[in-house]
Scaffold this motif. Structure first.
Motif, short mmCIF file in Angstrom:
data_model
loop_
_atom_site.label_atom_id
_atom_site.label_comp_id
_atom_site.label_asym_id
_atom_site.label_seq_id
_atom_site.Cartn_x
_atom_site.Cartn_y
_atom_site.Cartn_z
N SER A 78 0.62 -1.23 0.11
CA SER A 78 -0.09 0.03 -0.01
C SER A 78 0.85 1.17 -0.07
N ARG B 172 -0.84 -3.99 -3.78
CA ARG B 172 -1.72 -3.00 -3.76
C ARG B 172 -1.06 -1.67 -4.00
N ILE C 145 3.77 -6.69 -9.37
CA ILE C 145 2.74 -6.02 -9.01
C ILE C 145 1.50 -7.19 -8.40
N ALA D 249 -2.15 -7.13 -7.04
CA ALA D 249 -3.30 -6.03 -6.82
C ALA D 249 -4.56 -6.76 -6.17
N ASP E 240 -10.45 -4.03 -4.67
CA ASP E 240 -9.79 -3.24 -3.61
C ASP E 240 -10.64 -1.92 -3.43
N ARG F 190 -8.72 0.48 -9.82
CA ARG F 190 -8.09 -0.70 -10.72
C ARG F 190 -7.00 0.28 -11.65
N THR G 166 -3.56 1.39 -10.64
CA THR G 166 -2.72 -0.01 -10.86
C THR G 166 -2.26 -0.16 -12.16
N TRP H 181 -3.92 -10.07 -10.38
CA TRP H 181 -4.77 -9.68 -9.72
C TRP H 181 -5.38 -10.87 -8.84
N HIS I 39 -8.41 -4.71 -0.27
CA HIS I 39 -6.95 -4.11 -0.02
C HIS I 39 -6.01 -5.09 0.76
#
Ligand code: MLT
Length: 215
Positions: free
Chosen positions: A114, A138, A158, A160, A164, A169, A172, A190, A195
């Motif tokens: 994050s 995230r 990444i 994600a 979230d 989206r 990201t 994904w 989150h």
């Protein structure tokens, strides 16, 4: 080892088990808003990266008492001047820590969640010499630098959350597209989650580490 306040950041340092291995990775752990230097240590350990050292600073910006790595004006709206300042400050800390703890500056892997993933992305874009690879849990696009770096030597994952509620989206995807544009070896996964981090994130990170580094 307990956290200490040397080098300008409260941080935790856990040395590599093999002090002779100059080629071992250092995992730079960057927590999320309201977290601290302890949060990501269990996740880093779950990755079982042989002989890796751990360097885990605590963000210096307080938002209602919650540590972060840079200031924001609202959720998802960043104070770009502060972000640039904090990015350089953190990059300098890593550089200095590499001297004090004898770390190989060519083998620093960020693991950020994050807000920590966002400053890791910012370091990649503004101070690319500091990181060789990164796992970004995230993340969103932190900024677009005036001068784009070439990140063709950087390995980036990444991870994600498809649901979230905090990171849209497209934000990201913009980061992924920018990293592709600057030729990073980036992949994106994904997760069927929000989150929060899930077991799937850890599995994805572990598999990615094995394929990227043949560990
Ligand atoms: C940030 O501020 O970096 C992002 O909004 C993620 C967060 O910390 O909530």
């Amino acid at each position: 080892m307990n956290a200490n306040n040397r080098l300008g950041f409260i941080h935790k340092f856990i040395p590599s088990e093999s002090l002779e291995d100059n080629n071992s990775l250092t995992l730079l752990l960057l927590h999320g808003t309201g977290g601290n230097e302890n949060d990501l240590v269990p996740i880093a350990k779950m990755l079982e990266i042989k002989n890796a050292a751990i360097l885990s600073p605590r963000g210096k910006v307080l938002e209602n008492g919650m540590p972060r790595f840079f200031r924001r004006l609202a959720e998802g709206v960043f104070d770009i001047e502060d972000l640039k300042f904090r990015t350089n400050e953190l990059a300098d800390f890593i550089h200095n820590a590499s001297k004090v703890y004898t770390l190989n500056l060519n083998r620093i892997m960020a693991i950020g969640y994050s807000n920590g993933a966002n400053i890791a992305a910012s370091i990649l874009l503004l101070r690319p010499e500091i990181l060789s690879s990164a796992i970004l849990f995230r993340p969103m696009i932190p900024l677009v630098p005036d001068t784009l770096p070439n990140l063709s030597s950087k390995h980036i994952l990444i991870s994600a959350g498809a649901h979230d509620p905090i990171i849209p989206r497209y934000q990201t995807e913009e980061l992924f597209d920018l990293l592709k544009k600057v030729e990073a070896r980036v992949s994106i996964q994904w997760q069927n989650s929000g989150h929060e981090l899930t077991q799937r994130d850890v599995v994805a990170a572990s598999e990615w580490v094995s394929s990227a580094f043949n560990t």
